[in-house]
Write a protein that holds these residues in place. Structure first.
Motif, PDB file in Angstrom:
ATOM      1  N   UNK A   7      79.957  -5.056 -17.060  1.00 49.46           N
ATOM      2  CA  UNK A   7      80.496  -3.934 -17.840  1.00 49.46           C
ATOM      3  C   UNK A   7      81.801  -4.282 -18.555  1.00 49.46           C
ATOM      4  N   UNK A   8      81.934  -5.541 -18.944  1.00 52.10           N
ATOM      5  CA  UNK A   8      83.086  -5.969 -19.745  1.00 52.10           C
ATOM      6  C   UNK A   8      82.651  -6.173 -21.191  1.00 52.10           C
ATOM      7  N   UNK A   9      83.597  -6.045 -22.109  1.00 52.43           N
ATOM      8  CA  UNK A   9      83.309  -6.356 -23.516  1.00 52.43           C
ATOM      9  C   UNK A   9      82.913  -7.826 -23.640  1.00 52.43           C
ATOM     10  N   UNK A  10      82.161  -8.124 -24.687  1.00 50.59           N
ATOM     11  CA  UNK A  10      81.644  -9.481 -24.846  1.00 50.59           C
ATOM     12  C   UNK A  10      82.742 -10.423 -25.329  1.00 50.59           C
ATOM     13  N   UNK A  24      85.492  -4.427 -31.102  1.00 51.52           N
ATOM     14  CA  UNK A  24      85.650  -3.744 -29.822  1.00 51.52           C
ATOM     15  C   UNK A  24      85.878  -2.253 -30.043  1.00 51.52           C
ATOM     16  N   UNK A  25      85.487  -1.453 -29.074  1.00 51.87           N
ATOM     17  CA  UNK A  25      85.785  -0.030 -29.120  1.00 51.87           C
ATOM     18  C   UNK A  25      87.292   0.150 -28.975  1.00 51.87           C
ATOM     19  N   UNK A  26      87.753   1.368 -29.249  1.00 57.29           N
ATOM     20  CA  UNK A  26      89.199   1.617 -29.254  1.00 57.29           C
ATOM     21  C   UNK A  26      89.845   1.300 -27.909  1.00 57.29           C
ATOM     22  N   UNK A  27      89.105   1.552 -26.827  1.00 60.46           N
ATOM     23  CA  UNK A  27      89.688   1.280 -25.508  1.00 60.46           C
ATOM     24  C   UNK A  27      89.500  -0.170 -25.071  1.00 60.46           C
ATOM     25  N   UNK A  45      70.073  -0.120 -40.440  1.00 54.00           N
ATOM     26  CA  UNK A  45      71.508  -0.243 -40.189  1.00 54.00           C
ATOM     27  C   UNK A  45      71.787   0.392 -38.834  1.00 54.00           C
ATOM     28  N   UNK A  46      71.846  -0.425 -37.787  1.00 58.96           N
ATOM     29  CA  UNK A  46      71.967   0.056 -36.418  1.00 58.96           C
ATOM     30  C   UNK A  46      73.295  -0.393 -35.816  1.00 58.96           C
ATOM     31  N   UNK A  47      73.832   0.437 -34.908  1.00 55.87           N
ATOM     32  CA  UNK A  47      75.079   0.116 -34.214  1.00 55.87           C
ATOM     33  C   UNK A  47      74.849   0.330 -32.723  1.00 55.87           C
ATOM     34  N   UNK A  48      75.247  -0.643 -31.925  1.00 52.57           N
ATOM     35  CA  UNK A  48      75.070  -0.585 -30.478  1.00 52.57           C
ATOM     36  C   UNK A  48      76.420  -0.795 -29.787  1.00 52.57           C
ATOM     37  N   UNK A  49      76.613  -0.123 -28.645  1.00 56.09           N
ATOM     38  CA  UNK A  49      77.738  -0.400 -27.770  1.00 56.09           C
ATOM     39  C   UNK A  49      77.216  -1.220 -26.603  1.00 56.09           C
TER      40      UNK A  49
END
Length: 880
Positions: A856-859, A799-802, A846-850
């Motif tokens: 619009x909730x985290x998975x 997860x992102x920091x927030x 090597x890819x990174x996605x948000x």
């Protein structure tokens, strides 16, 4: 006409099986011979014996076919020519034949000869043939030097000495291609052939026959000796002083090594193949008995042997070409340089016959003299031979005196320093002085990221550094020519470049191991403690800037602050920046581009400002946004946009844009917002604003659009269909429900860049589509070479920091259209993409996605598991 070797061949009128039966029996005989020779090859039998025995087996079939078709009293003579004429026949090689006959005999035997050649084809022999009279041989030789060269190798199959003399007389230098013209033509032919392979043997899929340092170069020397000196064997050349016994032994050793590789390649490919392709490298390495070792794969061991052989062939080739030239042009009075050296025909030569007499200092003096005289054409062949013979006497720096070490450092500080290092490497001196360099000489890495051997990559890095030092801006690098003049001691950058990959293949972290080597070298050569530590730090951290720029978000102040703390001061930053640019550009011609140039320049600039501000004073997000707004507002004055209008435009833009984007990018996007309808859609594209960008065709694409599900996947698919590869994607949500999506793109491999206006037209038309799910990427076949570099997919979640979004990291085999297919998976899973960082390293993506779900909730765990399964299913389909 008689042939003492054909006594056992049945006469033409002997009762025999039908032609078809004979051909079938001949095919079986050749197959049996091939299988027997393959078994002997696997038992490591002498390669020349195998080549000769294959030629003898084919000779027997050819003579039998001749007796089946040609009467004993026919006035014809049969010769093997070309490689077959030399008696060298590889498992899948074709054969070249010449029938020598006067015109009346040709006419009389026309049908018989047709049956003969057809019979050979039926027997499975791929045959090239010519039927010529002596006069026709002369004419053909005059017209085509290749014909002449093939006939020079003529070997009688059904012919007598009179026939052979007649043939050789027909192509004598009095009739076709005098020695000087032949030499000039073949030397030019070699130059063109080498250029076709990039003038290097260090290709990932080298051609064993035609490539630089390959078998053709050795054969060319043989042909030149025959035409220029009239010598068919090495002993004659040795007697004439044109070839040293040591040189002959070395050349023969490498010829046999190359011949063994070629023979084995024919076996594993089971067809005529001269290019050592990825398809066959592993199988051939195993067949040759190589075994994987820690940090050194079997295939890498085999390829290192090839590259070293090719390098030695090229060295001796240069010497002999020079001697042939001297033989033809005659002696010229030498021109004195000093008491030790002189110029002979523009080539640097040692005056004393016994030079260097075991003196390493004399060798270093040679390179110093060479560097100080730019008009020198090269090293004289006799001096080059003396240097080669003296290599075992050159001591390693660890055993050298302080005076010798001082001499070496002086070479790095002197004129043409990089060229001097390259010369020392090419001639074998550097590997003696620096034993660690010997270990990486000819060492390849079995991947698509490193297209050169380690030593050649190192020299390419040093050449890039020399380009920075030249003072002439290189369009590939936007600020390197501005940074280089600030260096306190440029030789420290050269040393870092020399050592940065020197520990490859040792089975540990090559950066850490190389740093140890660099430190020991600096101490031994009298560098100050500070300079020694600096070089070691550069080697240890030589990947830091590249990894930071390509895998992290350098628009994030925290990333810049962390990188600045690691670098610590401006000198380290400048040195690391130049080393990184030189390293990436020296890894592969395709790897450096305008996007990476701007990425590195942006990181350098941002870090320089952080260091100037002081590491104890990081910029807060609010301050960064305010500063960006003020800067952009000033820039918008040139568009006749006053402060009030700028404020209104800024209100329609995401705050994050002012935190993450460059001022020039924000100003450009503000003008796009100005020209759009409220809540409307608009697409704009421009050339990346870094020198050199137009040359490589890099574009920045901005999409301002009402947000809707499937938008990102539709954009990616459209760019993919346009032949564009996405280097980076930045996706922001605007305050009015519109998205601010920015893409940096380059032409995909094998594609050319389309105009910015065309990109705008295609994207605008695609996004006007009511149902975005109808926009699909192109289905492509996987490139051949990627099959051999498959990487097991790695999928990570965090997860992102927030906590509001999920970071999905993806490592897998890269291929055309990969990103488009991945985004289709995201769309099928009803996921939203908010940011994407795309990085490709050879065959490795090597890819990174948000990501978030449709709300619009985290998975959650269930959505993560479903996405992992869908991605793995996609990659499993790639593997089939």
């Amino acid at each position: 006409m008689t042939d003492h070797a054909a006594a056992s061949v049945p006469a033409a009128n002997t009762p025999a099986a039908t032609s078809a039966d004979w051909a079938a029996a001949a095919r079986a005989k050749l197959a049996g011979n091939g299988a027997e020779l393959a078994a002997r090859f696997d038992r490591n039998e002498d390669i020349d014996t195998l080549l000769r025995d294959r030629a003898r087996a084919v000779d027997a079939i050819v003579r039998e076919a001749w007796s089946q078709c040609i009467a004993d009293d026919a006035k014809l003579a049969l010769f093997a020519v070309g490689g077959y004429g030399r008696g060298e026949l590889y498992p899948q090689s074709d054969i070249d034949l010449l029938v020598l006959a006067e015109p009346d005999a040709q006419a009389a035997q026309h049908d018989a000869l047709a049956r003969f050649f057809a019979l050979l084809w039926d027997a499975g022999l791929q045959t090239g043939h010519a039927v010529r009279s002596a006069d026709e041989c002369t004419g053909a030789a005059r017209d085509d030097i290749t014909v002449l060269t093939a006939v020079m190798e003529a070997r009688p199959l059904v012919a007598d000495e009179h026939d052979l003399r007649a043939l050789l007389h027909a192509i004598d230098t009095r009739h076709a291609w005098p020695a000087r013209e032949y030499f000039i033509a073949k030397r030019e032919e070699q130059r063109v052939r080498h250029a076709r392979f990039g003038n290097t043997a260090d290709n990932l899929e080298p051609n064993l026959k035609e490539g630089p340092g390959g078998l053709r170069d050795i054969q060319t020397l043989r042909w030149m000796a025959l035409r220029v000196l009239g010598q068919r064997d090495a002993q004659g050349m040795i007697a004439l002083g044109q070839l040293g016994a040591d040189e002959y032994a070395t050349l023969e050793r490498e010829r046999r090594a190359l011949a063994r590789l070629r023979y084995g390649l024919h076996l594993v490919a089971n067809r005529r193949e001269e290019r050592l392709r990825f398809d066959h490298q592993k199988a051939l390495a195993a067949r040759l008995g190589h075994v994987d070792a820690d940090g050194n794969l079997a295939v890498e061991q085999m390829m290192q042997g090839f590259y070293r052989s090719a390098a030695i062939v090229l060295r001796i080739n240069d010497r002999l070409l020079q001697r042939f030239e001297e033989q033809l042009e005659g002696e010229v009075a030498p021109e004195s340089i000093d008491d030790t050296f002189e110029l002979r025909r523009g080539y640097l030569a040692a005056r004393a016959h016994e030079w260097p007499d075991g003196d390493t200092g004399a060798v270093f003096a040679l390179f110093a003299t060479w560097a100080a005289n730019p008009r020198i054409r090269g090293l004289h062949s006799q001096t080059a031979r003396a240097l080669a013979e003296a290599l075992p006497t050159i001591c390693a720096y660890t055993d050298a005196s302080p005076a010798l070490r001082k001499q070496f450092i002086a070479l790095l500080r002197g004129p043409q320093a990089v060229e001097t290092v390259a010369r020392m490497a090419r001639l074998g001196v550097l590997a003696r002085w620096l034993p660690a360099f010997a270990q990486v000489s000819g060492r390849m890495q079995f991947d698509l990221f490193h297209v050169f051997t380690v030593d050649q990559h190192t020299l390419a890095v040093l050449r890039n550094i020399a380009g920075f030092a030249s003072g002439t801006p290189d369009e590939r690098f936007s600020i390197a020519h501005e940074v280089y003049p600030r260096l306190r001691k440029p030789e420290l950058l050269l040393l870092a470049g020399l050592f940065h990959d020197i520990a490859k293949g040792r089975g540990g972290d090559h950066a850490e191991l190389g740093a140890v080597d660099a430190h020991e070298f600096g101490v031994a050569h009298g560098l100050s403690e500070a300079d020694t530590e600096l070089v070691a730090w550069l080697v240890r951290k030589h990947l830091l800037m590249s990894v930071t720029a390509q895998k992290q978000d350098i628009s994030d102040p925290d990333v810049i602050q962390a990188f600045a703390r690691e670098v610590a001061d401006r000198e380290r930053l400048d040195l690391l920046f130049l080393l990184t640019c030189a390293d990436i550009a020296g890894t592969s011609p395709k790897l450096w581009n305008a996007w990476k140039d701007r990425l590195m320049a942006d990181l350098h600039t941002a870090t320089r400002l952080a260091l100037r501000r002081g590491l104890e004073h990081p910029v807060a997000a609010a301050d960064r946004i305010a500063e960006s707004r003020a800067t952009v507002q000033d820039m918008l004055h040139s568009f006749a946009i006053d402060a009030d209008e700028a404020s209104r435009l800024f209100a329609q833009m995401p705050d994050e844009t002012f935190l993450r984007a460059r001022p020039d990018q924000i100003a450009w996007q503000a003008t796009v917002v100005r020209g759009s309808q409220p809540g409307g859609m608009r697409v704009s594209a421009r050339t990346l604003n870094a020198p050199g960008a137009a040359r490589v065709g890099a574009l920045e694409v901005f999409v301002l659009s009402p947000d809707r599900d499937g938008l990102f996947a539709a954009i990616v698919a459209t760019l993919d269909r346009a032949g564009l590869a996405i280097m980076q994607a930045r996706l922001f949500d605007g305050p009015d429900g519109r998205v601010f999506d920015t893409f940096e793109v380059l032409p995909a491999e094998g594609q050319r860049m389309i105009a910015a206006e065309e990109v705008e037209r295609r994207l605008s038309a695609a996004l006007a589509t009511h149902d975005l799910d109808t926009i699909k990427p192109v289905k492509r076949n996987q490139p051949r070479h990627l099959r051999h570099f498959r990487i097991a997919p790695q999928i990570g979640f965090s997860d992102t920091a927030d906590g509001r979004r999920t970071l999905v990291s993806l490592v897998c085999t890269d291929r055309p259209g990969l990103l488009a297919d991945v985004t289709q998976v995201f769309r099928a899973q009803r996921l939203r993409v908010h940011d994407a960082r795309i990085a490709t390293f050879g065959a490795r993506a090597e890819d990174v996605f948000q990501l978030t779900d449709e709300r619009d909730n985290a998975l959650d765990e269930a959505r993560r598991d479903a996405l992992r399964a869908a991605l793995l299913a996609q990659f499993d389909g790639d593997a089939r």
